[in-house]
Structure formats: C-alpha cells, structure tokens
Design a protein around this motif. Sequence first.
Motif, PDB file in Angstrom:
ATOM      1  N   ASN A  57      42.986  47.991  27.325  1.00 25.08           N
ATOM      2  CA  ASN A  57      42.765  48.474  28.244  1.00 25.08           C
ATOM      3  C   ASN A  57      41.304  47.282  29.046  1.00 25.08           C
ATOM      4  O   ASN A  57      40.921  46.556  28.747  1.00 25.08           O
ATOM      5  CB  ASN A  57      41.029  49.526  28.691  1.00 25.08           C
ATOM      6  N   TYR A  58      40.903  46.923  30.360  1.00 21.26           N
ATOM      7  CA  TYR A  58      40.846  46.438  30.791  1.00 21.26           C
ATOM      8  C   TYR A  58      39.864  46.493  32.219  1.00 21.26           C
ATOM      9  O   TYR A  58      40.012  47.587  32.415  1.00 21.26           O
ATOM     10  CB  TYR A  58      41.500  44.698  31.101  1.00 21.26           C
ATOM     11  N   SER A  59      39.149  46.324  32.749  1.00 21.96           N
ATOM     12  CA  SER A  59      38.062  46.124  34.072  1.00 21.96           C
ATOM     13  C   SER A  59      39.062  44.841  35.310  1.00 21.96           C
ATOM     14  O   SER A  59      38.830  43.389  34.798  1.00 21.96           O
ATOM     15  CB  SER A  59      37.026  46.520  33.799  1.00 21.96           C
ATOM     16  N   THR A  60      38.833  45.271  36.621  1.00 20.50           N
ATOM     17  CA  THR A  60      39.125  44.742  36.983  1.00 20.50           C
ATOM     18  C   THR A  60      38.795  44.799  38.974  1.00 20.50           C
ATOM     19  O   THR A  60      39.325  45.712  39.169  1.00 20.50           O
ATOM     20  CB  THR A  60      40.574  43.875  37.379  1.00 20.50           C
ATOM     21  N   ALA A  61      38.434  43.073  39.730  1.00 21.85           N
ATOM     22  CA  ALA A  61      38.313  44.041  40.741  1.00 21.85           C
ATOM     23  C   ALA A  61      39.506  42.655  41.498  1.00 21.85           C
ATOM     24  O   ALA A  61      38.671  42.718  42.693  1.00 21.85           O
ATOM     25  CB  ALA A  61      36.843  43.116  41.219  1.00 21.85           C
ATOM     26  N   GLN A  62      40.508  42.422  41.390  1.00 28.05           N
ATOM     27  CA  GLN A  62      41.479  41.505  41.947  1.00 28.05           C
ATOM     28  C   GLN A  62      41.609  42.121  42.170  1.00 28.05           C
ATOM     29  O   GLN A  62      42.233  43.502  41.775  1.00 28.05           O
ATOM     30  CB  GLN A  62      41.880  40.206  40.733  1.00 28.05           C
ATOM     31  N   ALA A  63      42.397  41.886  43.012  1.00 25.27           N
ATOM     32  CA  ALA A  63      43.732  43.025  43.739  1.00 25.27           C
ATOM     33  C   ALA A  63      45.089  42.315  42.565  1.00 25.27           C
ATOM     34  O   ALA A  63      46.071  43.764  42.886  1.00 25.27           O
ATOM     35  CB  ALA A  63      44.331  42.418  45.192  1.00 25.27           C
ATOM     36  N   ALA A  64      45.177  41.723  42.368  1.00 28.26           N
ATOM     37  CA  ALA A  64      46.576  41.542  41.490  1.00 28.26           C
ATOM     38  C   ALA A  64      46.051  41.155  39.919  1.00 28.26           C
ATOM     39  O   ALA A  64      45.009  39.826  40.069  1.00 28.26           O
ATOM     40  CB  ALA A  64      47.523  40.609  41.524  1.00 28.26           C
ATOM     41  N   SER A  65      46.759  41.495  38.762  1.00 30.75           N
ATOM     42  CA  SER A  65      45.709  40.586  37.555  1.00 30.75           C
ATOM     43  C   SER A  65      46.971  40.827  37.265  1.00 30.75           C
ATOM     44  O   SER A  65      48.166  41.771  36.348  1.00 30.75           O
ATOM     45  CB  SER A  65      44.448  41.424  37.098  1.00 30.75           C
ATOM     46  N   GLU A  66      46.414  39.784  35.635  1.00 37.93           N
ATOM     47  CA  GLU A  66      47.500  40.218  34.341  1.00 37.93           C
ATOM     48  C   GLU A  66      46.779  40.337  33.293  1.00 37.93           C
ATOM     49  O   GLU A  66      45.957  39.244  32.470  1.00 37.93           O
ATOM     50  CB  GLU A  66      49.122  39.022  34.029  1.00 37.93           C
ATOM     51  N   TYR A  67      47.108  41.267  32.500  1.00 38.58           N
ATOM     52  CA  TYR A  67      46.220  41.331  31.611  1.00 38.58           C
ATOM     53  C   TYR A  67      46.746  42.061  29.880  1.00 38.58           C
ATOM     54  O   TYR A  67      47.010  40.983  29.006  1.00 38.58           O
ATOM     55  CB  TYR A  67      45.184  42.290  31.532  1.00 38.58           C
ATOM     56  N   CYS A  68      47.671  43.322  29.859  1.00 32.71           N
ATOM     57  CA  CYS A  68      47.837  43.982  29.248  1.00 32.71           C
ATOM     58  C   CYS A  68      48.876  43.616  28.377  1.00 32.71           C
ATOM     59  O   CYS A  68      50.111  42.009  29.032  1.00 32.71           O
ATOM     60  CB  CYS A  68      47.926  45.243  29.038  1.00 32.71           C
ATOM     61  N   ILE A  69      49.413  43.083  26.587  1.00 34.59           N
ATOM     62  CA  ILE A  69      50.359  42.406  26.960  1.00 34.59           C
ATOM     63  C   ILE A  69      50.796  43.493  25.878  1.00 34.59           C
ATOM     64  O   ILE A  69      50.977  44.097  25.196  1.00 34.59           O
ATOM     65  CB  ILE A  69      50.142  41.487  25.690  1.00 34.59           C
ATOM     66  N   TRP A  70      52.208  43.387  26.331  1.00 34.89           N
ATOM     67  CA  TRP A  70      53.337  43.750  25.510  1.00 34.89           C
ATOM     68  C   TRP A  70      55.046  43.368  25.298  1.00 34.89           C
ATOM     69  O   TRP A  70      55.120  42.515  25.572  1.00 34.89           O
ATOM     70  CB  TRP A  70      54.148  45.004  26.758  1.00 34.89           C
ATOM     71  N   VAL A  71      55.248  43.786  24.113  1.00 34.97           N
ATOM     72  CA  VAL A  71      56.061  42.987  22.494  1.00 34.97           C
ATOM     73  C   VAL A  71      57.236  44.517  22.503  1.00 34.97           C
ATOM     74  O   VAL A  71      58.172  43.498  22.072  1.00 34.97           O
ATOM     75  CB  VAL A  71      55.564  42.085  22.052  1.00 34.97           C
ATOM     76  N   PHE A  72      56.859  45.243  22.921  1.00 39.21           N
ATOM     77  CA  PHE A  72      58.421  45.997  22.006  1.00 39.21           C
ATOM     78  C   PHE A  72      58.879  46.362  23.356  1.00 39.21           C
ATOM     79  O   PHE A  72      58.823  46.513  24.169  1.00 39.21           O
ATOM     80  CB  PHE A  72      57.563  47.508  21.736  1.00 39.21           C
TER      81      PHE A  72
END
Length: 98
Positions: A57-72
């Motif tokens: 989880n994370y927090s953002t005040a941006q219209a678009a963001s890239e954060y959580c990393i997924w690998v499966f």
Amino acid sequence: MSQGRDAQGVDERCASANCHFLRVELVGFDLSAGPYAVRCWHYAVPSSGWEHAEWENYSTAQAASEYCIWVFDDHDVYVIVEDPRTGETVRSNDTGWP
C-alpha cells in the motif's frame, strides 16, 4: 489501472522479467483533498486456491502513479483507493497479469 513500466533491475525486489509496476490513474478524484490511501490486491484463477490478498500500500495525491510491484503470472490485480476525508473506498478495475 493497468500494467506499468518494467521494474526488473529498477527495484531490488525485481529479478523476474514479469516484474512490473502497477499504473494507477485517479479519475474523478479531488486531488486537493490530500493523499489518497491506495492498497494493492491480487487473486489467482480459482484452480490455484489463492484467496484475495493485500500485498502493498502507498498514498498519492497525483492523478497517475506507478508503485506496487507485481511479478506473478496468471493473477488478477486491482487496487482499493480510500478517500482521506471520508474513509470511503473505491475499487478499481481488474487487470490480468501480465
């Protein structure tokens, strides 16, 4: 929500070629309200036996963001966004992986 840029070699947790960031676009949100809590979830196809699980989880005040990393492979992912003022939540679309 959609698959974001390749995270392999960008983040120390990413050694796999399937490793990507999730791209989250907040549409219709009042971004001046402050940062929104974003929780990343996944679940696999029913035959795998996986239940829904939060992994980052994370927090953002941006219209678009890239954060959580997924690998499966073969898991669907989605995010839940929480309004910082009211606590109301919105669930995103599902995105298959990759």
